[in-house]
Design an enzyme around this catalytic site. Structure first.
Site, PDB file in Angstrom:
ATOM      1  N   LYS A 176      15.158   0.970  34.057  1.00 18.26           N
ATOM      2  CA  LYS A 176      14.779   2.219  34.745  1.00 18.26           C
ATOM      3  C   LYS A 176      13.839   3.289  33.789  1.00 18.26           C
ATOM      4  CE  LYS A 176      17.082   6.512  36.646  1.00 18.26           C
ATOM      5  NZ  LYS A 176      18.174   6.901  36.920  1.00 18.26           N
ATOM      6  N   GLU A 196      17.634  -2.937  24.145  1.00 18.61           N
ATOM      7  CA  GLU A 196      18.039  -4.432  24.536  1.00 18.61           C
ATOM      8  C   GLU A 196      16.729  -4.852  25.121  1.00 18.61           C
ATOM      9  OE1 GLU A 196      19.931  -2.059  24.485  1.00 18.61           O
ATOM     10  OE2 GLU A 196      21.956  -2.572  24.098  1.00 18.61           O
ATOM     11  N   GLY A 213      20.919   3.667  37.794  1.00 20.02           N
ATOM     12  CA  GLY A 213      20.753   2.354  37.464  1.00 20.02           C
ATOM     13  C   GLY A 213      21.950   1.506  37.850  1.00 20.02           C
ATOM     14  N   ARG A 214      23.216   1.961  38.155  1.00 15.62           N
ATOM     15  CA  ARG A 214      24.179   1.202  38.814  1.00 15.62           C
ATOM     16  C   ARG A 214      24.438   1.263  40.090  1.00 15.62           C
ATOM     17  NH1 ARG A 214      25.669   5.339  35.727  1.00 15.62           N
ATOM     18  NH2 ARG A 214      26.951   7.245  36.847  1.00 15.62           N
ATOM     19  N   GLU A 218      31.354   3.255  34.742  1.00 14.23           N
ATOM     20  CA  GLU A 218      30.171   4.280  34.298  1.00 14.23           C
ATOM     21  C   GLU A 218      30.440   5.621  34.853  1.00 14.23           C
ATOM     22  OE1 GLU A 218      26.118   3.120  33.783  1.00 14.23           O
ATOM     23  OE2 GLU A 218      26.595   2.773  31.768  1.00 14.23           O
ATOM     24  N   HIS A 274      46.598 -18.791  37.754  1.00 14.00           N
ATOM     25  CA  HIS A 274      46.874 -19.512  37.034  1.00 14.00           C
ATOM     26  C   HIS A 274      46.806 -18.677  35.426  1.00 14.00           C
ATOM     27  CE1 HIS A 274      48.008 -22.654  39.761  1.00 14.00           C
ATOM     28  NE2 HIS A 274      46.625 -22.209  40.355  1.00 14.00           N
ATOM     29  N   LYS A 287      24.179   4.354  21.290  1.00 16.51           N
ATOM     30  CA  LYS A 287      22.940   3.955  20.980  1.00 16.51           C
ATOM     31  C   LYS A 287      22.248   4.668  19.778  1.00 16.51           C
ATOM     32  CE  LYS A 287      21.912   3.641  25.921  1.00 16.51           C
ATOM     33  NZ  LYS A 287      21.017   4.318  26.957  1.00 16.51           N
TER      34      LYS A 287
HETATM   35  O1  LIG Z   1      17.579   0.216  33.339  1.00 20.73           O
HETATM   36  P1  LIG Z   1      17.442   0.963  31.990  1.00 20.73           P
HETATM   37  O2  LIG Z   1      16.843   2.231  31.641  1.00 20.73           O
HETATM   38  O3  LIG Z   1      16.983   0.079  30.762  1.00 20.73           O
HETATM   39  O4  LIG Z   1      19.044   1.318  31.788  1.00 20.73           O
HETATM   40  C1  LIG Z   1      19.948   0.174  31.312  1.00 20.73           C
HETATM   41  C2  LIG Z   1      21.436   0.733  31.314  1.00 20.73           C
HETATM   42  O5  LIG Z   1      21.320   1.225  30.429  1.00 20.73           O
HETATM   43  C3  LIG Z   1      21.984   2.725  30.121  1.00 20.73           C
HETATM   44  O6  LIG Z   1      22.689   2.594  28.941  1.00 20.73           O
HETATM   45  C4  LIG Z   1      23.067   3.054  30.864  1.00 20.73           C
HETATM   46  O7  LIG Z   1      24.293   3.136  30.406  1.00 20.73           O
HETATM   47  C5  LIG Z   1      22.849   2.150  32.279  1.00 20.73           C
HETATM   48  O8  LIG Z   1      23.387   3.061  33.325  1.00 20.73           O
HETATM   49  C6  LIG Z   1      21.791   1.452  32.477  1.00 20.73           C
HETATM   50  O9  LIG Z   1      21.737   0.876  33.615  1.00 20.73           O
END
Ligand SMILES: O=P(O)(O)OC[C@H]1O[C@H](O)[C@H](O)[C@@H](O)[C@@H]1O
Length: 555
Positions: free
Chosen positions: A210, A216, A278-279, A364, A395, A519
């Site tokens: 996003k 990462e 994002g979620r 989140e 189990h 972060k």
């Molecule tokens: O899609 P991006 O901007 O790379 O973000 C990826 C993810 O990282 C963040 O740290 C948020 O906690 C998430 O809500 C998000 O989905």
């Protein structure tokens, strides 16, 4: 109309629920015996989902009081405000419009801040579908002219969990000969293992982010780009490198200028908007890998599933409104019966990533200690969501749910139609799976008394250990089959459950400031690991000692 309170604990309904809780002795056996209509009355349908709430620790009065709580905390008004595009994400001053991603064509246009949201959504979807069509047909080739065999989605959080969960869930709808893989972790093992057996000439990467600023994802994207150039033997010349990227990389983001900086042509980029969290984004262009795998037609069915639940939640009175009722039940368990966690147990192997997906969606969203009015909350908020597919969980951890000291409300999910109708001799194996599903919710609800244990001839000293108290609450969610539409319905159901809880608690379910500090610190600590003495010395003594240990042991 009086301004709804942002503090749910100050409402009359909250006080009434506390008194009700104190007077209530949960007794599912007794309640079912005395009330033959209970199962019927507490079963509600939403689109293709058949939802049995009757094995929850509630009476008609409990539900009435919970509905009062929803009214007194303004849940429905807030829901309508969300659908209308009001800026209910107050800490980021944004609208929350994931429901606009799945509006079908032909509705009155939704215009927010001068933006024709429907037109923008449809235009972007058309681009995604055109791209998906080309990859599926083989018209889109790699730089050597070969057709694409593997699509690797590079993303994390909402840019990974939704696509991978849905890709796994909809395995039956995938196109043969075209595979998707997913890389998320900055652990270099993830990318290395994922591409190890791939041919760069037939591999296409989707960089999904996003913000297009996530450490990462950008690190993995650069590693993937280098792997591509190395594997193809691309000369160092800029033109040739760009040409390879153009054929093997596309991007999904709200920050298209950053996509261009990375070297991906914005013609090969699909956008979405800051009003999609994002979620909540699997049904936006973030789902491009899924659209490639299942094709535009199935993807449209997926979106239609979401929309059916959106319409239900928006228009159905509280008495029959499934997401609102399930959200209120969760509030009941968290705030009045002391539950700390909530299990989601799909009796479907294809939903094996669904609990992980829900963890981001719910935790989140509702893991907050401050309300949207800036005050600290005065009650517990978001519970820990977790789960594994049945019957594996049976189990492993069900022991604690059946006989432990903690209350663990659980949602059981199952489908009537198997995707693999295997038989073992005369036994239909899917029927065996479903008998486990039915047996577990029954055992949890009704338990086994000491007399019943004794009647089996159990020695008296072992009787207590073999008693099941029952009154362990479950919700059963069933559908005829796990189709793209049904998956969309399930996701939308949990989105609106999450919304309901957040609205009752008065918290902003659409920001995620809690992930920021870690972060920032990771970026600050990184130099200490690569020789920056000042950065190392500035750490607290525990962190410094751990880094020293790491440096001494790194082979
Ligand atoms: O899609 P991006 O901007 O790379 O973000 C990826 C993810 O990282 C963040 O740290 C948020 O906690 C998430 O809500 C998000 O989905």
């Amino acid at each position: 109309m009086a301004t709804p309170s942002h503090d749910p604990t100050s409402t009359a309904a909250w006080t009434a629920l506390l008194a009700h809780r104190d007077a209530l002795t949960p007794d599912l056996r007794g309640w079912f015996d005395a009330d033959p209509g209970r199962a019927d009355r507490f079963t509600v349908d939403v689109a293709d989902l058949h939802v049995d709430l009757s094995k929850n620790l509630v009476t008609d009065e409990t539900l009435e009081l919970l509905r009062d709580l929803a009214e007194q905390t303004g849940v429905v008004d807030r829901l309508q405000a969300m659908f209308a595009g009001e800026r209910i994400n107050v800490t980021e001053d944004r609208a929350v419009l994931h429901t606009a991603l799945r509006r079908p064509a032909g509705l009155d246009p939704l215009v927010v801040d001068g933006q024709d949201v429907d037109a923008d959504v449809r235009a972007e979807l058309a681009k995604v579908y055109a791209f998906a069509g080309k990859v599926r047909s083989g018209e889109w080739t790699g730089v050597t002219g070969q057709r694409i065999a593997t699509v690797v989605n590079i993303g994390i959080g909402g840019s990974d969990l939704g696509p991978v969960m849905a890709y796994e869930a909809l395995a039956a709808s995938r196109q043969e000969g075209l595979t998707c893989r997913f890389v998320s972790n900055i652990d270099p093992t993830d990318l290395a293992e994922t591409v190890a057996d791939l041919d760069p000439a037939t591999t296409l990467f989707i960089v999904a982010s996003k913000t297009f600023g996530t450490l990462e994802t950008l690190t993995n994207a650069r590693l993937a780009r280098q792997w591509l150039w190395d594997g193809l033997g691309t000369p160092e010349a800029d033109d040739e490198r760009r040409a390879a990227v153009a054929k093997h990389f596309v991007a999904v983001s709200t920050a298209l200028e950053k996509v261009a900086d990375f070297g991906i042509d914005t013609d090969n980029a699909f956008g979405f908007w800051d009003w999609v969290g994002g979620r909540y984004s699997v049904d936006s262009a973030i789902g491009t890998s899924l659209a490639v795998a299942i094709g535009p037609e199935r993807f449209e069915e997926f979106l239609a599933g979401f929309h059916a639940v959106d319409e239900h939640v928006r228009t159905t009175p509280l008495e029959r409104n499934v997401p609102l009722l399930m959200g209120l039940l969760n509030v009941w368990y968290v705030n009045f019966l002391g539950a700390h966690t909530h299990a989601v147990l799909p009796y479907s192997q294809y939903l094996h990533r669904f609990p992980a997906y829900l963890q981001q969606l719910t935790m989140e969203s509702n893991g907050k200690g401050v309300r949207w009015d800036g005050e600290a909350v005065t009650c517990d908020t978001g519970e820990v969501f977790w789960g594994e597919p049945g019957t594996n969980g049976q189990h492993a951890f069900y022991q604690l749910i059946h006989q432990g000291t903690r209350l663990v409300p659980a949602d059981f999910v199952a489908f009537a139609t198997p995707q693999h109708a295997l038989v073992d001799g005369d036994t239909d194996v899917h029927a065996l799976l479903l008998s486990n599903f039915f047996a577990q919710t029954k055992a949890l609800a009704f338990g086994k008394t000491a007399d019943e244990v004794r009647a089996e001839g159990t020695a008296e000293d072992v009787v207590p250990a073999r008693v099941f108290t029952g009154n362990r609450p479950t919700t059963s969610i069933m559908a005829a089959a796990l189709t793209p539409s049904v998956l969309g319905q399930l996701i939308a159901l949990y989105e609106h459950i999450t919304f309901t809880q957040g609205a009752v608690w008065g918290i902003d379910s659409f920001d995620q400031w809690g992930v920021e500090l870690g972060k920032q610190l990771a970026l600050q600590i990184a130099p200490a690991l690569t020789g920056d003495e000042e950065a190392l010395q500035s750490q607290d003594s525990s962190t410094k000692a751990l880094i020293d240990w790491y440096l001494a042991h790194r082979a």
